[in-house]
Design an enzyme around this catalytic site. Structure first.
Site, PDB file in Angstrom:
ATOM      1  N   ASN A  86       9.918 -60.070 -76.711  1.00 58.70           N
ATOM      2  CA  ASN A  86      10.752 -60.893 -77.585  1.00 58.70           C
ATOM      3  C   ASN A  86       9.825 -61.768 -78.417  1.00 58.70           C
ATOM      4  O   ASN A  86       8.970 -62.468 -77.866  1.00 58.70           O
ATOM      5  CB  ASN A  86      11.699 -61.761 -76.752  1.00 58.70           C
ATOM      6  CG  ASN A  86      12.689 -60.934 -75.950  1.00 58.70           C
ATOM      7  OD1 ASN A  86      13.156 -59.890 -76.419  1.00 58.70           O
ATOM      8  ND2 ASN A  86      13.007 -61.372 -74.739  1.00 58.70           N
ATOM      9  N   HIS A  99       4.282 -62.524 -73.605  1.00 58.36           N
ATOM     10  CA  HIS A  99       4.563 -61.780 -72.376  1.00 58.36           C
ATOM     11  C   HIS A  99       5.283 -60.487 -72.691  1.00 58.36           C
ATOM     12  O   HIS A  99       6.065 -60.414 -73.642  1.00 58.36           O
ATOM     13  CB  HIS A  99       5.387 -62.619 -71.391  1.00 58.36           C
ATOM     14  CG  HIS A  99       6.607 -63.239 -71.972  1.00 58.36           C
ATOM     15  ND1 HIS A  99       6.568 -64.363 -72.767  1.00 58.36           N
ATOM     16  CD2 HIS A  99       7.912 -62.877 -71.912  1.00 58.36           C
ATOM     17  CE1 HIS A  99       7.798 -64.678 -73.148  1.00 58.36           C
ATOM     18  NE2 HIS A  99       8.629 -63.780 -72.652  1.00 58.36           N
TER      19      HIS A  99
END
Ligand code: AMP
Length: 113
Positions: A86, A99
């Site tokens: 994201n 991440h």
């Protein structure tokens, strides 16, 4: 910029269920899993989001993908998993330390939500 939760996990100031660690990366279970297997693969280097990664991060970014494959094999989910990044609050990023989500052991559909 204030320290992120993930920086605290890297610094071992906050506990996490760590599955893999090397000089460059860390893999731990997501605290709020959306699937039976939901891991987070993060670089130890502070990069807030993929759109802020630079040319010098090329090797690091490749390393994260190799670690994803390695951990997936270790957990026996190598034939069916999804990686998600994201980028930005508009894309539901909530922790501003790069991440990769590794999600497995659930039904997948396409297009993703
Ligand atoms: P994102 O929305 O892509 O920024 O993902 C951040 C993820 O971090 C979410 O799935 C959270 O559930 C997860 N998360 C937040 N705090 C922790 C924590 N202390 N340990 C493990 N995962 C966390």
């Amino acid at each position: 910029m204030s320290e992120t939760i993930f920086q605290k996990i890297i610094d071992k100031e906050l506990p996490a269920d760590i599955l893999y660690e090397d000089d460059i990366s860390l893999v731990f279970r997501d605290i709020n899993p959306v699937a039976p297997t939901h891991l987070l693969i993060i670089p130890k280097k502070k990069i807030s989001m993929i759109s802020n990664a630079e040319e010098e991060d090329q090797k690091l970014l490749g390393h994260l993908l190799l670690v994803a494959g390695k951990v997936a094999r270790k957990l026996g989910v190598q034939d069916a998993f999804r990686l998600v990044v994201n980028n930005g609050s508009g894309a539901q990023q909530t922790v501003f330390h790069l991440h990769i989500h590794l999600i497995a052991e659930r039904e997948f559909s396409w297009p993703p939500g």
